[in-house]
Every structure is written in C-alpha cells, then in structure tokens.
Motif scaffolding. Sequence first.
Motif, mmCIF file in Angstrom:
data_model
loop_
_atom_site.group_PDB
_atom_site.id
_atom_site.type_symbol
_atom_site.label_atom_id
_atom_site.label_comp_id
_atom_site.label_asym_id
_atom_site.label_seq_id
_atom_site.Cartn_x
_atom_site.Cartn_y
_atom_site.Cartn_z
ATOM 1 N N ALA A 139 0.936 -1.161 0.199
ATOM 2 C CA ALA A 139 -0.106 0.022 -0.051
ATOM 3 C C ALA A 139 0.857 1.228 -0.032
ATOM 4 O O ALA A 139 1.642 1.374 0.964
ATOM 5 N N ARG A 140 0.776 2.173 -0.994
ATOM 6 C CA ARG A 140 1.612 3.026 -1.369
ATOM 7 C C ARG A 140 0.934 4.290 -1.730
ATOM 8 O O ARG A 140 -0.065 4.644 -2.267
ATOM 9 N N LEU A 141 1.632 5.434 -0.920
ATOM 10 C CA LEU A 141 0.939 6.930 -1.313
ATOM 11 C C LEU A 141 1.956 7.526 -1.959
ATOM 12 O O LEU A 141 3.129 7.728 -1.339
ATOM 13 N N ASP A 142 1.842 7.672 -3.301
ATOM 14 C CA ASP A 142 2.866 8.385 -4.218
ATOM 15 C C ASP A 142 2.691 9.831 -4.200
ATOM 16 O O ASP A 142 1.441 10.454 -4.836
ATOM 17 N N ARG A 143 3.469 10.956 -3.540
ATOM 18 C CA ARG A 143 3.024 11.873 -3.229
ATOM 19 C C ARG A 143 3.200 12.861 -4.890
ATOM 20 O O ARG A 143 2.563 13.841 -4.701
ATOM 21 N N VAL A 144 3.998 12.380 -5.322
ATOM 22 C CA VAL A 144 4.545 13.131 -6.816
ATOM 23 C C VAL A 144 3.311 13.003 -7.644
ATOM 24 O O VAL A 144 2.810 13.895 -8.399
ATOM 25 N N ALA A 145 2.919 11.701 -7.917
ATOM 26 C CA ALA A 145 1.675 11.562 -8.749
ATOM 27 C C ALA A 145 0.368 11.772 -8.221
ATOM 28 O O ALA A 145 -0.480 11.844 -8.830
ATOM 29 N N GLY A 146 0.273 12.122 -6.758
ATOM 30 C CA GLY A 146 -1.212 12.124 -6.200
ATOM 31 C C GLY A 146 -1.898 11.011 -6.155
ATOM 32 O O GLY A 146 -3.093 11.154 -6.465
ATOM 33 N N ARG A 147 -1.355 9.821 -5.850
ATOM 34 C CA ARG A 147 -2.127 8.566 -6.148
ATOM 35 C C ARG A 147 -1.626 7.560 -5.016
ATOM 36 O O ARG A 147 -0.589 7.563 -4.593
ATOM 37 N N VAL A 148 -2.806 6.832 -4.398
ATOM 38 C CA VAL A 148 -2.473 5.846 -3.717
ATOM 39 C C VAL A 148 -2.771 4.388 -4.686
ATOM 40 O O VAL A 148 -3.424 4.555 -5.499
ATOM 41 N N GLU A 149 -1.848 3.550 -4.385
ATOM 42 C CA GLU A 149 -1.518 2.432 -5.237
ATOM 43 C C GLU A 149 -1.606 1.110 -4.261
ATOM 44 O O GLU A 149 -0.820 1.135 -3.199
ATOM 45 N N ILE A 150 -2.366 0.232 -4.487
ATOM 46 C CA ILE A 150 -2.707 -1.147 -3.460
ATOM 47 C C ILE A 150 -2.255 -2.078 -4.629
ATOM 48 O O ILE A 150 -2.840 -2.343 -5.498
ATOM 49 N N ASP A 151 -1.159 -2.815 -4.410
ATOM 50 C CA ASP A 151 -0.582 -4.090 -5.227
ATOM 51 C C ASP A 151 -0.636 -5.093 -4.412
ATOM 52 O O ASP A 151 -0.194 -5.214 -3.622
ATOM 53 N N ASP A 152 -1.420 -6.130 -4.880
ATOM 54 C CA ASP A 152 -1.466 -7.460 -4.395
ATOM 55 C C ASP A 152 -0.879 -8.467 -5.423
ATOM 56 O O ASP A 152 -1.150 -8.361 -6.514
ATOM 57 N N ALA A 153 -0.184 -9.366 -4.965
ATOM 58 C CA ALA A 153 0.496 -10.388 -5.387
ATOM 59 C C ALA A 153 0.352 -11.874 -4.742
ATOM 60 O O ALA A 153 0.953 -11.698 -3.682
ATOM 61 N N TRP A 154 0.044 -12.858 -5.281
ATOM 62 C CA TRP A 154 -0.065 -14.110 -4.623
ATOM 63 C C TRP A 154 0.252 -15.220 -5.537
ATOM 64 O O TRP A 154 0.381 -15.240 -6.784
ATOM 65 N N ARG A 155 0.506 -16.563 -4.697
ATOM 66 C CA ARG A 155 0.710 -17.708 -5.149
ATOM 67 C C ARG A 155 -0.005 -18.871 -4.340
ATOM 68 O O ARG A 155 0.333 -18.763 -3.059
ATOM 69 N N PHE A 156 -0.384 -19.679 -4.823
ATOM 70 C CA PHE A 156 -0.880 -20.767 -4.049
ATOM 71 C C PHE A 156 0.289 -22.016 -3.876
ATOM 72 O O PHE A 156 0.952 -22.242 -4.777
ATOM 73 N N THR A 235 -2.517 -13.432 -10.845
ATOM 74 C CA THR A 235 -1.824 -13.639 -9.728
ATOM 75 C C THR A 235 -1.266 -12.404 -8.995
ATOM 76 O O THR A 235 -0.587 -12.400 -8.020
ATOM 77 N N GLN A 236 -1.986 -11.159 -9.583
ATOM 78 C CA GLN A 236 -1.683 -9.926 -9.087
ATOM 79 C C GLN A 236 -2.748 -8.897 -9.610
ATOM 80 O O GLN A 236 -3.311 -9.496 -10.546
ATOM 81 N N LEU A 237 -2.748 -7.966 -8.859
ATOM 82 C CA LEU A 237 -3.753 -6.932 -9.039
ATOM 83 C C LEU A 237 -3.245 -5.546 -8.594
ATOM 84 O O LEU A 237 -2.852 -5.509 -7.436
ATOM 85 N N GLN A 238 -3.605 -4.447 -9.346
ATOM 86 C CA GLN A 238 -3.348 -3.195 -8.758
ATOM 87 C C GLN A 238 -4.613 -2.382 -8.718
ATOM 88 O O GLN A 238 -5.354 -2.445 -9.840
ATOM 89 N N VAL A 239 -4.980 -1.664 -7.791
ATOM 90 C CA VAL A 239 -5.969 -0.704 -7.586
ATOM 91 C C VAL A 239 -5.380 0.702 -7.272
ATOM 92 O O VAL A 239 -4.443 0.556 -6.148
ATOM 93 N N THR A 240 -5.707 1.553 -8.013
ATOM 94 C CA THR A 240 -5.342 3.184 -7.535
ATOM 95 C C THR A 240 -6.495 3.942 -7.260
ATOM 96 O O THR A 240 -7.700 3.567 -7.636
ATOM 97 N N VAL A 241 -6.058 5.038 -6.733
ATOM 98 C CA VAL A 241 -7.095 5.915 -6.241
ATOM 99 C C VAL A 241 -6.583 7.266 -6.364
ATOM 100 O O VAL A 241 -5.332 7.530 -5.982
ATOM 101 N N GLU A 242 -7.059 8.060 -7.305
ATOM 102 C CA GLU A 242 -6.704 9.497 -7.572
ATOM 103 C C GLU A 242 -7.859 10.530 -7.234
ATOM 104 O O GLU A 242 -9.036 10.107 -7.492
#
Length: 251
Positions: A139-156, A235-242
């Motif tokens: 979970a990352r707040l990118d202050r330069v881009a003005g964006r929250v990034e949620i990155d999930d990556a998984w494996r069974f 196996t991965q997903l990104q959700v962003t909020v701007e």
Amino acid sequence: DPPLPRDVWLASTEVFLARGSAGSSDGLTLVAKGGHNGEHHNHNDVGSFLVAVDGVPVIVDAGRPTYTAATFGPDRYDIWTMQSAWHNVPVVRGRTQPAGRDATARGATAEIGDDASTFTADLAAAYPDAGLDHWRRRARLDRVAGRVEIDDAWRFADDAPTGDDTLLHLLVAGDVRLETGGARVIPEGGARPVRLRWPEDVAATAEVRHLDDPMLTEVWGGHLTRLALPLASRTQLQVTVELDTPIEDSP
C-alpha cells in the motif's frame, strides 16, 4: 487542533499512515495495518487499508455498531462489521479470515520517503486453510503522482490457478458509480470526488448495504457500498485511487 504528522509507523501494532503533507488533511491520506486477529476489540482485518480525501474517508472501515451482548461474546464474528468479508481484504478460495492471534501479518514494514511512503506485508497466515504460499500486499502513497496504489501479488502452494472463489472486497462510503475498469466516488461532506481504477478485464460488482444502526448512520448516512473484484486466473492486481475532476453538467 490535531498535529497531523505526514507519516506514522507504529511498529508494535503495525499501523501505518501517510498524508500528502504534514499539518493538512488536504488531498489523499492512506492508512494500512498488519497486526493479527487476536487484538483487543478485534475486527478480522489483517492487511486492510483505508483512504480518505480532504479528511473524509472514502475506502473505509465501517467501525463498530451499537454494543449488544453479542459484541463481546461467542457470537461476536456473526456481526458483519467484524468480518473480514466487510473489510478491504481478499476472500481466498472462498475463505475469510478467522479470529485469533495465529491469523497474522508476516514481515510488515514501512518505508517512509518524501516522494512516497509504503507499507508492505504478507497476508497468507491470515488465511490458514486457503493453501497460500504468499499474499503480498503493498500500500503506497505516491506524493508526486497524487495517487494511492494497492498492489496484491499471490501464489498458491500447489501452484493451482486462481479460481472464481477468490476476490477482493472494497468497502466504499459516498455515492459510487461503477465504470469499466474502475469507479467514481463522490464522498460525503463535500470532499472532492475520487476515481478508483483497476484492470478493464476485472468485472467488478457493487452491493449496497443499507444501514439502520444509529452508531453507523451517524457516520456514514444510510448506506455503504461493497465492491467485489473477481480475481480468477490472476496472480496480481493493482487498484489505484486518485483525485478526480468533477464532471460538469452539459448546458
């Protein structure tokens, strides 16, 4: 007035907060947590995150309803606000997070910087019967881009593909309009609209939860909306909020 520090990392409880700048609630604020599901006044919410815009929560935790006998008894997790299915975490192979200290985040860390601040944790142990090798959340707040990034990556652990019974929930406050590859949200309280984005081939659905408990309606009004993002074959997903510019009415 509260001090509103730019960044907070409480290592003992694995709670993380990042604002755009110190002393102001303007713009986006990100909160994330690791921890475990045996905490005092626990909700089953290992790895959950929240996003506020201009100090108004948009991706939210519903909070606590009015206390009843069930709140502190064996039926506590029959209460929907306590269940991980109503927090901003995945459902993995149809399984939600159980209560108890063993349902925990692993390796939770925070990286604080001027341009961006980031929380990371592995959520696999919070799903002990799902057969995960890992579920890494960033979970990352990118202050330069003005964006929250949620990155999930998984494996069974058995290397099986992700099935239809694995999905990500997002609990949203305000007026929600689903679009291809995202949603536009107009928050309560006059805060600026935000746009949530995810890959266009993720066919999200929305479920409105009508509220009648005064402890909840006082905060959220008459409803919350739960978005469900299916993760089959991924196996991965990104959700962003701007922040999003309001759409002007046509003349």
